[in-house]
Design a protein around this motif. Structure first.
Motif, short mmCIF file in Angstrom:
data_model
loop_
_atom_site.label_atom_id
_atom_site.label_comp_id
_atom_site.label_asym_id
_atom_site.label_seq_id
_atom_site.Cartn_x
_atom_site.Cartn_y
_atom_site.Cartn_z
N ALA A 1 0.84 -1.21 0.00
CA ALA A 1 0.00 0.00 0.00
C ALA A 1 0.87 1.26 0.00
N THR A 2 1.97 1.21 0.75
CA THR A 2 2.87 2.36 0.82
C THR A 2 3.55 2.61 -0.53
N VAL A 3 3.98 1.56 -1.19
CA VAL A 3 4.65 1.68 -2.48
C VAL A 3 3.67 2.09 -3.58
N ALA A 4 2.41 1.67 -3.47
CA ALA A 4 1.41 2.02 -4.48
C ALA A 4 0.92 3.47 -4.35
N ASP A 5 0.98 4.02 -3.14
CA ASP A 5 0.41 5.35 -2.89
C ASP A 5 1.04 6.49 -3.70
N PRO A 6 2.34 6.50 -3.99
CA PRO A 6 2.89 7.63 -4.74
C PRO A 6 2.23 7.89 -6.09
N ALA A 7 1.54 6.91 -6.65
CA ALA A 7 0.81 7.15 -7.90
C ALA A 7 -0.22 8.27 -7.72
N ASN A 8 -0.63 8.51 -6.47
CA ASN A 8 -1.63 9.55 -6.20
C ASN A 8 -1.05 10.96 -6.18
N PHE A 9 0.28 11.09 -6.04
CA PHE A 9 0.81 12.44 -5.89
C PHE A 9 2.18 12.68 -6.53
N THR A 10 2.76 11.65 -7.17
CA THR A 10 4.06 11.83 -7.81
C THR A 10 3.98 11.50 -9.29
N GLU A 11 5.01 11.91 -10.00
CA GLU A 11 5.17 11.52 -11.40
C GLU A 11 5.82 10.14 -11.39
N GLU A 12 5.00 9.13 -11.47
CA GLU A 12 5.43 7.74 -11.32
C GLU A 12 6.62 7.33 -12.18
#
Length: 99
Positions: free
Chosen positions: A74-85
């Protein structure tokens, strides 16, 4: 981490401080979770990278187990919500303290 261009800096920082940190706190075996935020350099230039997140573990088996958990997923997936993946990367590092 690279902030999505459509995310205001404050919204990006707030998400990291609340949502992302809350998820990271649940990773089994993590000793620490440090967030570093980029600032302007001495010449006043803004870096392209907005920040770095660094969890630490007692040893490699603890890290392997921690990252295999649903909480880490869940922690690793979350950056898709606020970063340029495509630009955000994960690096496994070994710290060598000099000072």
């Amino acid at each position: 981490m690279y902030r999505k261009q459509d995310k205001p800096t404050e919204e990006f920082s707030d998400h990291r401080r609340t949502t992302q940190a809350g998820l990271a706190r649940k990773i089994p075996g993590a000793n620490t979770y440090t967030r570093s935020h980029a600032s302007t350099d001495p010449a006043g230039e803004t870096p392209s990278c907005a920040g770095v997140a660094e969890p630490t573990f007692e040893n490699e088996p603890a890290m392997t187990d921690g990252f295999a958990s649903d909480e880490a997923g869940a922690t690793v997936a979350d950056p898709a919500n606020f970063t340029e993946e495509p630009r955000t990367q994960v690096a496994i590092i070994e710290e060598v303290r000099i000072i």
